[in-house]
Design a protein around this motif. Structure first.
Motif, PDB file in Angstrom:
ATOM      1  N   MET A   1      25.591  55.007  71.289  1.00 49.39           N
ATOM      2  CA  MET A   1      25.909  54.290  72.524  1.00 49.39           C
ATOM      3  C   MET A   1      25.724  55.181  73.747  1.00 49.39           C
ATOM      4  N   VAL A   2      26.267  56.401  73.660  1.00 47.55           N
ATOM      5  CA  VAL A   2      26.274  57.271  74.841  1.00 47.55           C
ATOM      6  C   VAL A   2      24.879  57.790  75.167  1.00 47.55           C
ATOM      7  N   SER A   3      24.088  58.139  74.128  1.00 50.05           N
ATOM      8  CA  SER A   3      22.817  58.817  74.412  1.00 50.05           C
ATOM      9  C   SER A   3      21.854  57.972  75.254  1.00 50.05           C
ATOM     10  N   PRO A   4      21.637  56.680  74.958  1.00 54.09           N
ATOM     11  CA  PRO A   4      20.743  55.928  75.849  1.00 54.09           C
ATOM     12  C   PRO A   4      21.354  55.716  77.229  1.00 54.09           C
ATOM     13  N   ALA A   5      22.683  55.569  77.295  1.00 55.34           N
ATOM     14  CA  ALA A   5      23.323  55.371  78.598  1.00 55.34           C
ATOM     15  C   ALA A   5      23.113  56.593  79.484  1.00 55.34           C
ATOM     16  N   LEU A   6      23.256  57.789  78.886  1.00 52.53           N
ATOM     17  CA  LEU A   6      23.017  59.029  79.631  1.00 52.53           C
ATOM     18  C   LEU A   6      21.572  59.104  80.080  1.00 52.53           C
ATOM     19  N   GLU A   7      20.695  58.811  79.121  1.00 53.81           N
ATOM     20  CA  GLU A   7      19.260  58.980  79.330  1.00 53.81           C
ATOM     21  C   GLU A   7      18.762  58.116  80.490  1.00 53.81           C
ATOM     22  N   TYR A   8      19.330  56.907  80.603  1.00 52.74           N
ATOM     23  CA  TYR A   8      18.803  55.973  81.596  1.00 52.74           C
ATOM     24  C   TYR A   8      19.714  55.834  82.819  1.00 52.74           C
ATOM     25  N   LYS A   9      20.653  56.799  82.963  1.00 53.96           N
ATOM     26  CA  LYS A   9      21.617  56.735  84.050  1.00 53.96           C
ATOM     27  C   LYS A   9      20.934  56.628  85.419  1.00 53.96           C
ATOM     28  N   ARG A  10      19.799  57.314  85.556  1.00 51.40           N
ATOM     29  CA  ARG A  10      19.119  57.298  86.848  1.00 51.40           C
ATOM     30  C   ARG A  10      18.550  55.931  87.199  1.00 51.40           C
ATOM     31  N   GLU A  11      18.514  55.020  86.219  1.00 52.18           N
ATOM     32  CA  GLU A  11      18.017  53.679  86.498  1.00 52.18           C
ATOM     33  C   GLU A  11      19.141  52.756  86.958  1.00 52.18           C
ATOM     34  N   GLY A  12      20.288  53.321  87.301  1.00 56.07           N
ATOM     35  CA  GLY A  12      21.368  52.550  87.918  1.00 56.07           C
ATOM     36  C   GLY A  12      22.517  52.274  86.969  1.00 56.07           C
ATOM     37  N   TYR A  13      23.645  51.806  87.534  1.00 56.95           N
ATOM     38  CA  TYR A  13      24.858  51.623  86.733  1.00 56.95           C
ATOM     39  C   TYR A  13      24.891  50.285  86.016  1.00 56.95           C
ATOM     40  N   VAL A  14      24.086  49.315  86.442  1.00 54.51           N
ATOM     41  CA  VAL A  14      24.082  48.027  85.743  1.00 54.51           C
ATOM     42  C   VAL A  14      23.081  48.052  84.588  1.00 54.51           C
ATOM     43  N   PHE A  15      21.794  48.215  84.906  1.00 55.71           N
ATOM     44  CA  PHE A  15      20.785  48.219  83.845  1.00 55.71           C
ATOM     45  C   PHE A  15      20.750  49.559  83.108  1.00 55.71           C
ATOM     46  N   GLY A  16      20.922  50.649  83.854  1.00 52.77           N
ATOM     47  CA  GLY A  16      20.831  51.976  83.260  1.00 52.77           C
ATOM     48  C   GLY A  16      21.979  52.250  82.314  1.00 52.77           C
ATOM     49  N   VAL A  17      23.197  52.375  82.854  1.00 48.46           N
ATOM     50  CA  VAL A  17      24.343  52.723  82.012  1.00 48.46           C
ATOM     51  C   VAL A  17      24.846  51.496  81.249  1.00 48.46           C
ATOM     52  N   GLY A  18      25.177  50.439  81.994  1.00 49.18           N
ATOM     53  CA  GLY A  18      25.795  49.265  81.362  1.00 49.18           C
ATOM     54  C   GLY A  18      24.905  48.635  80.308  1.00 49.18           C
ATOM     55  N   GLY A  19      23.636  48.467  80.631  1.00 46.15           N
ATOM     56  CA  GLY A  19      22.724  47.826  79.690  1.00 46.15           C
ATOM     57  C   GLY A  19      22.397  48.696  78.502  1.00 46.15           C
ATOM     58  N   LYS A  20      22.041  49.964  78.765  1.00 46.19           N
ATOM     59  CA  LYS A  20      21.552  50.834  77.687  1.00 46.19           C
ATOM     60  C   LYS A  20      22.659  51.248  76.729  1.00 46.19           C
ATOM     61  N   LEU A  21      23.925  51.126  77.183  1.00 48.67           N
ATOM     62  CA  LEU A  21      25.055  51.416  76.296  1.00 48.67           C
ATOM     63  C   LEU A  21      24.914  50.594  75.005  1.00 48.67           C
ATOM     64  N   PHE A  22      24.254  49.452  75.106  1.00 49.38           N
ATOM     65  CA  PHE A  22      24.176  48.545  73.963  1.00 49.38           C
ATOM     66  C   PHE A  22      22.803  48.500  73.294  1.00 49.38           C
ATOM     67  N   THR A  23      21.950  49.490  73.594  1.00 50.21           N
ATOM     68  CA  THR A  23      20.626  49.498  72.958  1.00 50.21           C
ATOM     69  C   THR A  23      20.756  49.486  71.433  1.00 50.21           C
ATOM     70  N   VAL A  24      21.623  50.353  70.919  1.00 49.95           N
ATOM     71  CA  VAL A  24      21.827  50.420  69.473  1.00 49.95           C
ATOM     72  C   VAL A  24      23.099  49.684  69.089  1.00 49.95           C
ATOM     73  N   ALA A  25      24.133  49.798  69.941  1.00 46.77           N
ATOM     74  CA  ALA A  25      25.406  49.148  69.630  1.00 46.77           C
ATOM     75  C   ALA A  25      25.233  47.635  69.609  1.00 46.77           C
ATOM     76  N   GLY A  26      24.334  47.111  70.450  1.00 48.08           N
ATOM     77  CA  GLY A  26      24.089  45.667  70.499  1.00 48.08           C
ATOM     78  C   GLY A  26      23.702  45.107  69.137  1.00 48.08           C
ATOM     79  N   PRO A  27      22.595  45.596  68.559  1.00 43.06           N
ATOM     80  CA  PRO A  27      22.207  45.124  67.234  1.00 43.06           C
ATOM     81  C   PRO A  27      23.322  45.282  66.188  1.00 43.06           C
TER      82      PRO A  27
END
Lengths: 120, 336, 157
Positions: free
Chosen positions: C110-136
């Motif tokens: 959960m944390v690694s994609p959120a960190l990685e994409y943090k620069r893309e903003g707090y909605v899509f970057g952190v909030g969205g990417k938090l669920f890249t793996v956790a979502g599935p």
């Protein structure tokens, strides 16, 4: 207080070995996401069939800490919900039982992502 | 048809352009590698003071481009074109670096073959009389490439034993119609070849057939034998790809001698835990602009054939299960 | 200078032959060594979980089920922190599935994609990417659990 640590080590270790063999012996391009999804689904199915319960009894944290344990918690919650409030409980039970884990992952994950930057 | 083209896909330069200088900048891991003495700049960390790795990569490329002009004592404004490419979506590192230079820019995408491609095209511009001086460059950054092609850098993952490590580095050459130094004497532009490899971790396996195809055509077109060159070096096949290349050429009745090597194998030492070697546009760029050029200028090497190897998949095509098309572009560099 | 088209040469290899060649030459994972390391690392993480649960039962007076939940949550926190500190990816490089399968690995995913994409903003970057793996994971876990619940209801009718 320490008697249950060795069983936890052995059961937890063995479950992880299953994951490692899954990664090394099946086709290439298996990512952590595939392993985690497979484990949680397997945990739900085994939990539903009543086959995961003995592992938890023997291994304690060794069976609940791996992600299959998360699946087991979901299945157990869904069945308990189904027992107490029928179809509606089948829908709510799993998430209710796993709620703390999900919430902890969301909040801790979010806060960590705010504080740190990737190191590479 | 122009008379400068020979055979299937090769070009011989009648007034071979000179490589006036080369300049490169690499990351800390590369700076600990076997070629550490051939780098002009080694960054202390992978950010180098920038806020994102993408910014770092663009800055690295700009540094290499300005560095090579300085080294050759040429002002950037007097350069006619900059030809550059990288691995990121819409080749942002190159266009962002070119934004800072303020001279005409030709953006290239040849994946990891970009350094050979930019050198070949730069030489063609000069040979054709369209330019007097051109900058040819390529860059890659391990962390931007991982982010785009694989997975987040902090995500725990065991890399396959045949996986390669994207080189953090940018390299640039300054080509000119007149001067001194090694000359770009011929080029063989590659065809897109796909033998059905789908595993994006096994880039060497995906690219080896394309490189073999270019090598076979180069030697047939120019009617040469491998021992014509002191060094035949592929871009970033890595240990697995290099082994495969040797076997493919053997099966095609064109065995190679001991003078065959690979930039990806040269750039890291096996002790660095990078598995099958280096990869990325930066891999051949830093080895060509550093080690190879130095060896040629000091007379250790007189005739070198570089075959840049590129795999032309995208993250989308890989996720959709498409096989990986690949290409190899060759340039021969000689000093008399 | 010759200007004729000379084709071929082409490489003398069919895709099938090449596939066999690639399989022969590409190094295989060291399955036994990896399995032993996964056992050690996975076992260690679960033992730490067990120690936490024991502490929660004995010193905080939690029930067994609550202690298990609290232990899991603590390990998630530890996994998230180690990811932020840039340590967890090294644990997995060493221990493989031993680091991926426990909930600490879930936190890492959960944390690694959120960190990685943090620069893309707090909605899509952190909030969205938090669920890249956790979502599935949640999708398959929850969906399967509902299925199990429904089957349970049907069997009791």
């Amino acid at each position: 207080m320490f008697a249950n640590i060795i069983p936890a080590f052995i059961v937890g270790g063995l479950i992880c070995v299953v994951g490692q063999l899954f990664m090394d012996l099946t086709k290439a391009n298996i990512q952590p996401a595939h392993v985690l999804v497979s484990f949680v689904t397997a945990g739900v199915v085994l939990g539903g069939l009543g086959l995961y319960e003995p592992l938890v009894r023997i291994g304690g944290a060794g069976a609940t800490i791996p992600l299959s344990g998360f699946g087991y918690t979901l299945a157990k919650g869904a069945m308990e919900g189904a027992q107490s409030s029928g179809l509606l409980g089948a829908f709510s039970g799993g998430v209710e039982a796993a709620a703390v884990g999900i919430a902890a992952a969301v909040i801790f994950g979010y806060l960590t992502a705010l504080v740190f930057n990737p190191k590479g | 048809m122009g008379s400068k083209k020979v055979g299937n896909q090769s070009i011989i330069f009648q007034n071979p352009p000179f490589i006036l200088a080369g300049y490169n900048i690499v990351g800390p891991k590369e700076g600990e590698g076997p070629l550490k003495d051939s780098y002009d700049q080694i960054m202390k960390d992978t950010y180098n003071g920038e806020k994102s790795w993408e910014k770092t990569e663009a800055k690295m490329l700009e540094t290499a481009l300005r560095g090579v002009a300085d080294k050759a004592k040429v002002t950037v404004d007097s350069v006619d074109f900059v030809l550059a490419g990288d691995l990121l979506n819409q080749i942002i590192s190159s266009s962002f670096a070119a934004r800072q230079l303020g001279i005409p820019f030709i953006g290239l995408y040849g994946a990891c073959s970009t350094m050979a491609l930019s050198t070949a095209l730069g030489a063609m511009l000069i040979e054709g009389g369209f330019a007097g001086q051109v900058l040819c460059a390529a860059s890659s950054h391990h962390d931007t490439a991982e982010r785009q092609y694989r997975m987040p850098t902090e995500q725990g993952n065991q890399r396959a034993m045949y996986a390669q490590w994207t080189v953090t580095g940018a390299g640039a050459l300054l080509l000119a119609a007149s001067g001194t130094g090694p000359k770009v004497t011929s080029a063989t532009l590659g065809r897109v070849i796909d033998l059905g490899t789908t595993d994006t971790n096994n880039m060497g396996a995906a690219m080896a057939p394309a490189v073999a195809d270019t090598i076979l055509n180069h030697f047939q077109d120019l009617n040469r034998q491998p021992d014509y060159y002191d060094l035949i070096v592929t871009g970033d096949l890595g240990t697995v790809g290099l082994q495969l290349l040797k076997e493919i050429l053997k099966k095609s009745n064109f065995p190679m001698g001991k003078n065959l090597s690979d930039c990806g194998v040269m750039v890291f030492s096996p002790k660095q835990d990078i598995h099958a070697g280096g990869s990325g546009c930066g891999c051949s760029a830093v080895v060509l602009s550093g080690y190879i050029l130095n060896q040629m200028n000091s007379g250790e090497l007189k005739k070198v054939l570089l075959i840049g190897s590129g795999s032309l998949h995208s993250p989308t095509s890989a996720l959709q299960g498409e096989s990986i098309p690949a290409i190899g572009h060759a340039v021969s560099i000689e000093i008399s | 200078m010759s200007n004729s088209n000379l084709r071929p040469p082409v490489i003398n290899l069919t895709p099938e032959e090449y596939k066999t060649m690639v399989q022969r030459i590409s190094p295989k994972p060291k399955a036994i060594k990896n399995a032993v390391l996964a056992f050690m690392v996975g076992g260690l993480i679960c033992s730490i979980g067990q120690i936490l649960i024991n502490i929660y039962i004995n010193y905080f007076g939690l029930s067994k089920v609550s202690a298990q939940t609290a232990g899991t949550a603590t390990l998630i926190l530890i996994g998230a922190l180690l990811t932020g500190l840039g340590v967890y990816d090294n644990i997995v490089r060493f221990g493989g599935a031993g680091g991926i399968v426990p909930v600490t690995g879930f936190a890492n995913s959960m944390v690694s994609p959120a960190l990685e994409y943090k620069r893309e903003g707090y909605v899509f970057g952190v909030g969205g990417k938090l669920f890249t793996v956790a979502g599935p994971i949640l999708v398959y876990g929850i969906a399967t659990s509902i299925l199990v619940g429904i089957i349970y209801v049907l069997l009791r009718l």
